[in-house]
Write an enzyme that holds these catalytic residues in place. Structure first.
Site, PDB file in Angstrom:
ATOM      1  N   GLU A   1       0.915  -0.964  -0.043  1.00 16.24           N
ATOM      2  CA  GLU A   1      -0.187   0.070   0.126  1.00 16.24           C
ATOM      3  C   GLU A   1       0.755   1.386  -0.017  1.00 16.24           C
ATOM      4  O   GLU A   1       0.125   2.395  -0.392  1.00 16.24           O
ATOM      5  CB  GLU A   1      -0.888   0.088   1.074  1.00 16.24           C
ATOM      6  CG  GLU A   1      -2.119  -0.890   1.187  1.00 16.24           C
ATOM      7  CD  GLU A   1      -3.189  -0.837   0.480  1.00 16.24           C
ATOM      8  OE1 GLU A   1      -2.927   0.364  -0.499  1.00 16.24           O
ATOM      9  OE2 GLU A   1      -4.049  -1.649   0.261  1.00 16.24           O
TER      10      GLU A   1
ATOM     11  N   GLU B   1       7.463 -22.144   7.045  1.00 21.46           N
ATOM     12  CA  GLU B   1       7.675 -21.343   8.244  1.00 21.46           C
ATOM     13  C   GLU B   1       8.528 -22.034   9.309  1.00 21.46           C
ATOM     14  O   GLU B   1       9.197 -21.290  10.141  1.00 21.46           O
ATOM     15  CB  GLU B   1       6.510 -21.036   9.158  1.00 21.46           C
ATOM     16  CG  GLU B   1       5.802 -22.372   9.813  1.00 21.46           C
ATOM     17  CD  GLU B   1       4.537 -21.673  10.399  1.00 21.46           C
ATOM     18  OE1 GLU B   1       4.495 -21.674  11.762  1.00 21.46           O
ATOM     19  OE2 GLU B   1       3.816 -21.101  10.007  1.00 21.46           O
TER      20      GLU B   1
END
Length: 274
Positions: free
Chosen positions: A83, A114
């Site tokens: 953004e 992960e």
């Protein structure tokens, strides 16, 4: 039987028999839990401040901001980073979000990604991360190996480190110069950290990146004067910003000026320098 303490993010919901609740009770109870999140974030503002101030100094000297995370946490980091260019007209290299498992993990879970404590640093090295930069590790549990390993090696290499977790005394806090722990309590659905924990992380990321962009001069007054004019709505918003700064211009004149210079800030500065 293990005596290990169960992390708050994994502890049992305060509610039970969820499948028997009416729709309105489900919604009310979820909302009741969500209301706790902003209050939890409010409590740790002093810790967020320290990270923002330290990161700001680095970025004002040419440094970048990196986020690393897995699953929901990784996606939130990528969302926040993505953004920044359209909102503030910044380079896409200024704030970078990385997720365990790579870009394909944004939409689809990558099994075991992960769990590798060495992968994050390999990912970061592709961007040439160095001591000028800041790295923020995001993990609701506070113990994700991908995030812990990345922060640990970054700290060893002189990179400023911060962390965002939702458990007290989180493991990743031990390898963060500026740890942030937002204790939001058990999730409505036990262990579903995309809910309150994810909301808390999103709020903190909003606070960090917005404050940094303001400090970097990307906002004037309360306006996004460097935003990318990528659609009609944003062009219209930009024109009205120009008209606020230069009242003598009508809509068409402001549009012509904005189109010529490509941003509100440049358009206003060019006009006022005449």
């Amino acid at each position: 039987m293990s005596s290990q303490v169960i992390p708050t993010t994994e502890s049992s919901s305060l509610y039970t028999n969820l499948e028997e609740m009416s729709t309105v009770d489900l919604l009310k109870n979820i909302n009741q839990e969500d209301q706790k999140v902003a209050k939890a974030v409010q409590k740790i503002i002093p810790h967020i401040k320290k990270l923002v101030d330290a990161s700001s100094k680095k970025m004002q000297s040419g440094g970048r901001l990196f986020y690393i995370g897995a699953g929901t946490s990784g996606r939130l980091g990528i969302l926040d980073a993505s953004e920044i260019p359209p909102t503030y007209g910044a380079s896409p290299n200024l704030v970078v979000g990385l997720i365990a498992g790579g870009d394909s993990a944004i939409r689809t879970a990558v099994e075991g990604a992960e769990d590798d404590p060495n992968q994050a640093w390999k990912d970061l090295k592709q961007f040439g991360i160095n001591e000028k930069d800041t790295l923020i590790g995001i993990a609701a549990s506070g113990k994700t190996p991908y995030v812990f390993g990345g922060l640990q090696v970054a700290q060893e290499n002189g990179v400023l480190t911060g962390s965002i977790s939702c458990n007290k005394d989180a493991l990743i806090s031990s390898v963060a110069d500026f740890p942030i722990e937002v204790e939001v309590g058990p999730e409505f659905v036990t262990g579903s950290t995309r809910m309150k924990a994810g909301t808390a992380q999103k709020l903190v990321l909003n606070m960090i990146s917005t404050s940094l962009m303001i400090k970097l001069g990307k906002v004037k007054g309360n306006k996004m004067v460097n935003m990318q004019l990528s659609n009609n709505k944003l062009v219209d918003r930009g024109v009205r910003m120009v008209m606020e700064e230069i009242p003598e211009l009508d809509y068409q004149a402001a549009l012509k000026l904005l189109t010529l210079y490509g941003s509100v800030k440049k358009a206003v500065e060019a006009y006022q320098s005449k």
